[in-house]
Scaffold this motif. Structure first.
Motif, PDB file in Angstrom:
ATOM      1  N   LEU A  19       0.279  -0.881   0.055  1.00 42.13           N
ATOM      2  CA  LEU A  19      -0.018   0.301   0.085  1.00 42.13           C
ATOM      3  C   LEU A  19       0.828   1.194  -0.069  1.00 42.13           C
ATOM      4  O   LEU A  19       0.639   1.850  -0.483  1.00 42.13           O
ATOM      5  CB  LEU A  19      -0.862   0.101   1.303  1.00 42.13           C
ATOM      6  CG  LEU A  19      -2.159  -1.166   1.152  1.00 42.13           C
ATOM      7  CD1 LEU A  19      -2.631  -0.921   2.350  1.00 42.13           C
ATOM      8  CD2 LEU A  19      -2.998  -0.399  -0.505  1.00 42.13           C
ATOM      9  N   GLN A  20       1.593   1.527   0.760  1.00 45.69           N
ATOM     10  CA  GLN A  20       2.505   2.201   0.403  1.00 45.69           C
ATOM     11  C   GLN A  20       3.547   2.320  -0.980  1.00 45.69           C
ATOM     12  O   GLN A  20       3.821   3.845  -1.173  1.00 45.69           O
ATOM     13  CB  GLN A  20       3.825   2.050   2.057  1.00 45.69           C
ATOM     14  CG  GLN A  20       4.201   2.058   3.094  1.00 45.69           C
ATOM     15  CD  GLN A  20       4.784   2.311   4.133  1.00 45.69           C
ATOM     16  OE1 GLN A  20       5.705   1.662   3.832  1.00 45.69           O
ATOM     17  NE2 GLN A  20       4.625   2.231   5.847  1.00 45.69           N
ATOM     18  N   GLU A  21       3.985   2.235  -1.444  1.00 45.23           N
ATOM     19  CA  GLU A  21       3.591   2.148  -2.704  1.00 45.23           C
ATOM     20  C   GLU A  21       2.468   2.328  -3.954  1.00 45.23           C
ATOM     21  O   GLU A  21       3.369   2.882  -4.439  1.00 45.23           O
ATOM     22  CB  GLU A  21       4.209   1.059  -3.450  1.00 45.23           C
ATOM     23  CG  GLU A  21       5.843   0.006  -3.137  1.00 45.23           C
ATOM     24  CD  GLU A  21       5.420  -0.885  -3.054  1.00 45.23           C
ATOM     25  OE1 GLU A  21       4.746  -1.281  -4.803  1.00 45.23           O
ATOM     26  OE2 GLU A  21       6.633  -1.688  -2.993  1.00 45.23           O
ATOM     27  N   ASN A  22       1.743   2.594  -2.738  1.00 44.42           N
ATOM     28  CA  ASN A  22       0.461   2.925  -3.679  1.00 44.42           C
ATOM     29  C   ASN A  22       0.125   4.955  -2.948  1.00 44.42           C
ATOM     30  O   ASN A  22      -0.756   5.330  -3.178  1.00 44.42           O
ATOM     31  CB  ASN A  22      -0.562   2.555  -4.390  1.00 44.42           C
ATOM     32  CG  ASN A  22      -0.384   0.736  -4.425  1.00 44.42           C
ATOM     33  OD1 ASN A  22       0.488   1.147  -6.069  1.00 44.42           O
ATOM     34  ND2 ASN A  22      -0.654   0.178  -4.563  1.00 44.42           N
ATOM     35  N   GLY A  23       1.245   5.369  -2.248  1.00 44.82           N
ATOM     36  CA  GLY A  23       0.490   6.235  -1.295  1.00 44.82           C
ATOM     37  C   GLY A  23      -0.078   6.283   0.018  1.00 44.82           C
ATOM     38  O   GLY A  23      -0.757   6.996   0.303  1.00 44.82           O
ATOM     39  N   VAL A  24      -0.279   4.794   0.630  1.00 46.06           N
ATOM     40  CA  VAL A  24      -1.154   5.024   1.736  1.00 46.06           C
ATOM     41  C   VAL A  24      -0.176   4.331   2.615  1.00 46.06           C
ATOM     42  O   VAL A  24       0.410   3.801   2.813  1.00 46.06           O
ATOM     43  CB  VAL A  24      -2.325   3.905   1.261  1.00 46.06           C
ATOM     44  CG1 VAL A  24      -3.337   3.747   2.765  1.00 46.06           C
ATOM     45  CG2 VAL A  24      -3.361   4.316   0.149  1.00 46.06           C
ATOM     46  N   ILE A  25      -0.542   5.126   4.032  1.00 49.22           N
ATOM     47  CA  ILE A  25       0.293   4.640   5.302  1.00 49.22           C
ATOM     48  C   ILE A  25      -0.894   4.465   5.839  1.00 49.22           C
ATOM     49  O   ILE A  25      -1.783   4.712   6.111  1.00 49.22           O
ATOM     50  CB  ILE A  25       0.874   5.848   5.679  1.00 49.22           C
ATOM     51  CG1 ILE A  25       2.035   6.577   4.656  1.00 49.22           C
ATOM     52  CG2 ILE A  25       1.563   5.934   6.733  1.00 49.22           C
ATOM     53  CD1 ILE A  25       2.905   7.179   5.216  1.00 49.22           C
ATOM     54  N   VAL A  26      -0.249   2.769   6.449  1.00 50.98           N
ATOM     55  CA  VAL A  26      -1.611   2.192   7.972  1.00 50.98           C
ATOM     56  C   VAL A  26      -0.285   2.881   9.175  1.00 50.98           C
ATOM     57  O   VAL A  26       0.704   2.089   9.391  1.00 50.98           O
ATOM     58  CB  VAL A  26      -1.364   1.050   7.250  1.00 50.98           C
ATOM     59  CG1 VAL A  26      -1.982   0.577   8.599  1.00 50.98           C
ATOM     60  CG2 VAL A  26      -1.748   0.330   6.345  1.00 50.98           C
ATOM     61  N   VAL A  27      -1.252   3.454  10.062  1.00 46.45           N
ATOM     62  CA  VAL A  27      -1.273   3.865  10.998  1.00 46.45           C
ATOM     63  C   VAL A  27      -1.654   3.085  12.502  1.00 46.45           C
ATOM     64  O   VAL A  27      -3.363   3.085  11.799  1.00 46.45           O
ATOM     65  CB  VAL A  27      -1.395   5.638  11.706  1.00 46.45           C
ATOM     66  CG1 VAL A  27      -1.319   6.161  12.876  1.00 46.45           C
ATOM     67  CG2 VAL A  27      -0.342   5.825  10.242  1.00 46.45           C
TER      68      VAL A  27
END
Length: 93
Positions: A19-27
């Motif tokens: 997901l981070q490769e697509n600009g989404v960060i999980v917090v």
């Protein structure tokens, strides 16, 4: 008011790295954090205004250790979509 101390961790799993490769960060945060509070924290501490924030509440698992029953803490998980071309400099895996 939300604070940076409410953010417990940035999650790094196979799914979240993809997901981070697509600009989404999980917090992972404390259960009292809200979407607007998280947007404020990202704006103030990271200098990025998220374009989209999705949240889910996750209950802690009930676990057993040496016959005694215990419960892990509840937490909230946020999927933060960053604007196109934006990145957070302090992220490290």
């Amino acid at each position: 008011m939300a604070d940076i101390t409410d953010i417990k961790a940035i999650l790094y799993t196979e799914k979240t790295i993809e997901l981070q490769e697509n600009g989404v960060i999980v917090v992972q945060t404390s259960p009292r954090m809200t979407k607007n509070g998280l947007k404020e924290v990202f704006k103030e501490y990271f200098g990025v205004t998220p374009s989209k924030v999705n949240s889910l509440r996750q209950n802690g698992k009930v676990k057993r250790f040496k016959g005694k029953i215990g419960k892990r803490a509840d937490f909230k998980k946020f999927y933060v979509t960053l604007p196109e071309g934006a990145a957070i400099a302090n992220l490290s895996a």
